[in-house]
Design an enzyme around this catalytic site. Structure first.
Site, short mmCIF file in Angstrom:
data_model
loop_
_atom_site.label_atom_id
_atom_site.label_comp_id
_atom_site.label_asym_id
_atom_site.label_seq_id
_atom_site.Cartn_x
_atom_site.Cartn_y
_atom_site.Cartn_z
N ASP A 1 0.83 -1.21 0.00
CA ASP A 1 0.00 0.00 0.00
C ASP A 1 0.86 1.26 0.00
O ASP A 1 2.06 1.21 0.30
CB ASP A 1 -0.94 0.01 1.21
N GLU B 1 0.13 -1.11 5.72
CA GLU B 1 1.27 -0.63 6.52
C GLU B 1 1.10 0.85 6.82
O GLU B 1 1.34 1.31 7.94
CB GLU B 1 2.58 -0.87 5.75
N ASP C 1 12.26 -1.13 3.87
CA ASP C 1 11.31 -0.03 4.04
C ASP C 1 11.89 1.05 4.93
O ASP C 1 11.33 1.38 5.97
CB ASP C 1 10.00 -0.57 4.63
ZN ZN Z 1 6.96 2.23 3.80
CA CA Z 2 5.51 4.96 4.48
#
Ligand code: ZN
Ligand code: CA
Length: 377
Positions: free
Chosen positions: A80, A142, A166
């Site tokens: 997402d 997330e 990430d």
């Molecule tokens: Zn992220």
């Molecule tokens: Ca983010």
């Protein structure tokens, strides 16, 4: 060898698939199809029913291609994006920077992670690189507060350790610590009275709140702990002594016990102040996600550092103040460090990533798999 064009093309393709958080259905189906084509067995968990998001988490498993007992490893990214993420048109400038052409984010957070992992899977297969079991956990939700990962059935995670892709920072560098975060709601019940006629009969929840806050240590508590009141609500007409106020706050620390201590201190300030004024206090706190803290001595960190060094990438470790799915997977008992992907200005329309970072991120995860093969299971 990483195919640079293939990787960049797939990244461009992925960011053009709308996937604002809660609207993950289309991207989840595309990713599932791609994962199956890459030889993975894909399970979409049941979390969407709980989270109300468009899709569940994808838990994709690649079987070992060798009899050798390599450790099971996992990688995680999220499918997402934040808003505005509809109709993203990625463009690459002459220097190799990829950004959005218009009034949207780019979505390198976290499609860069997805693209790097998919390229890794292709290279492993093309070059017959020996590997043990590899899982990709591609989460939904997330960006709405780690909703997908928090709702994931932890029994689906089958790995000894792993990596999130990430985190901002130079590719090769590794976030090895992130705070525990707690959310707090504080309510103060005073007593209303006419503000002009008989204020002495009232108990102003606003005044009590003010006193209570002034007795709290907030902001930066120490080098690894912070606390903040983010919202204050209460009151109405000026001629009424306010009988109710509500505060929303958070506390974070790299050390779990310090969050607990901070919460206790906030509660004590609230309750003692309310008692002083004859008001009633209601204090509620919840640990939203647990933190984690590794050092260079931990294998999950040391292995990634070796991989980065093998490629001539920087391999510094750092602490981050934000949470990610890595927090949740660490909470499930699987050591998870967060690898920098090189994206910049995320959550803004200036978000960008350099093509070299995408390429290096893919090279890095391949190298990590190869380093993992040197570790005894
Ligand atoms: Zn992220
Ligand atoms: Ca983010």
């Amino acid at each position: 060898m990483v195919s640079q064009n293939r990787l960049i093309e797939e990244f461009m393709e992925l960011v053009q698939i709308d996937s604002e958080t809660k609207q993950e259905r289309v991207i989840a189906d595309v990713l599932t199809e791609k994962l199956i084509a890459l030889g993975f067995t894909v399970v979409e968990d049941e979390s969407a029913a709980k989270t109300g998001h468009g899709a569940g988490n994808l838990i994709a498993t690649l079987a070992p291609n060798t009899e050798q007992p390599f450790p099971k490893i996992f990688f995680t990214t999220h499918m997402d994006t934040v808003k505005p993420g509809i109709g993203i048109q990625p463009v690459m400038d002459e220097q190799g920077w990829i950004s959005s052409a218009g009034e949207t984010i780019l979505g390198a957070d976290d499609k860069a992670g997805v693209a790097a992992l998919f390229e890794m899977a292709r290279v492993l297969s093309e070059q017959n690189i020996p590997h043990g079991q590899i899982q990709f956990v591609i989460t939904a939700g997330e960006e709405s507060g780690l909703m997908g990962a928090r709702a994931m059935d932890s029994s689906l995670l089958d790995a000894e350790f792993g990596y999130a892709l990430d985190c901002n920072g130079a590719v090769g560098t590794i976030a090895v610590a992130a705070p525990t975060q707690a959310r707090v709601v504080m309510e103060i019940y005073g007593k209303s009275a006419h503000a002009g006629v008989n204020p002495e009969d009232g108990i102003s929840a606003i005044q009590v709140a003010g006193k209570a806050i002034s007795r709290m240590k907030l902001g930066r508590i120490d080098h690894e702990t912070t606390a903040n009141i983010g919202k204050f609500e209460g009151g109405g007409a000026t001629n009424v002594v306010c009988d109710y106020a509500r505060l929303e706050a958070e506390a974070r620390s790299l050390v779990h016990e310090k969050v607990v201590t901070q919460l206790e201190a906030m509660q004590a300030s609230l309750e003692s102040t309310c008692a002083d004024f004859g008001a009633k206090a209601h204090f509620q706190s919840v640990i939203v996600y647990p933190g984690y803290k590794f050092t260079a001595d931990d294998e999950v960190v040391a292995l990634a550092q070796r991989a980065s060094a093998n490629l001539g990438l920087p391999n510094d470790i750092f602490h981050t103040g934000g949470g990610s799915d890595a927090n949740i997977f660490n909470g499930m008992g699987v050591p998870t460090a967060n690898l920098a992907v090189g994206y910049e200005h995320i959550h803004t329309t200036s978000e960008r990533i350099h093509r070299d970072d995408l390429i290096n991120a893919a090279r890095l995860v391949i190298e990590i798999v190869q380093e993992t093969a040197k570790v005894k299971a």
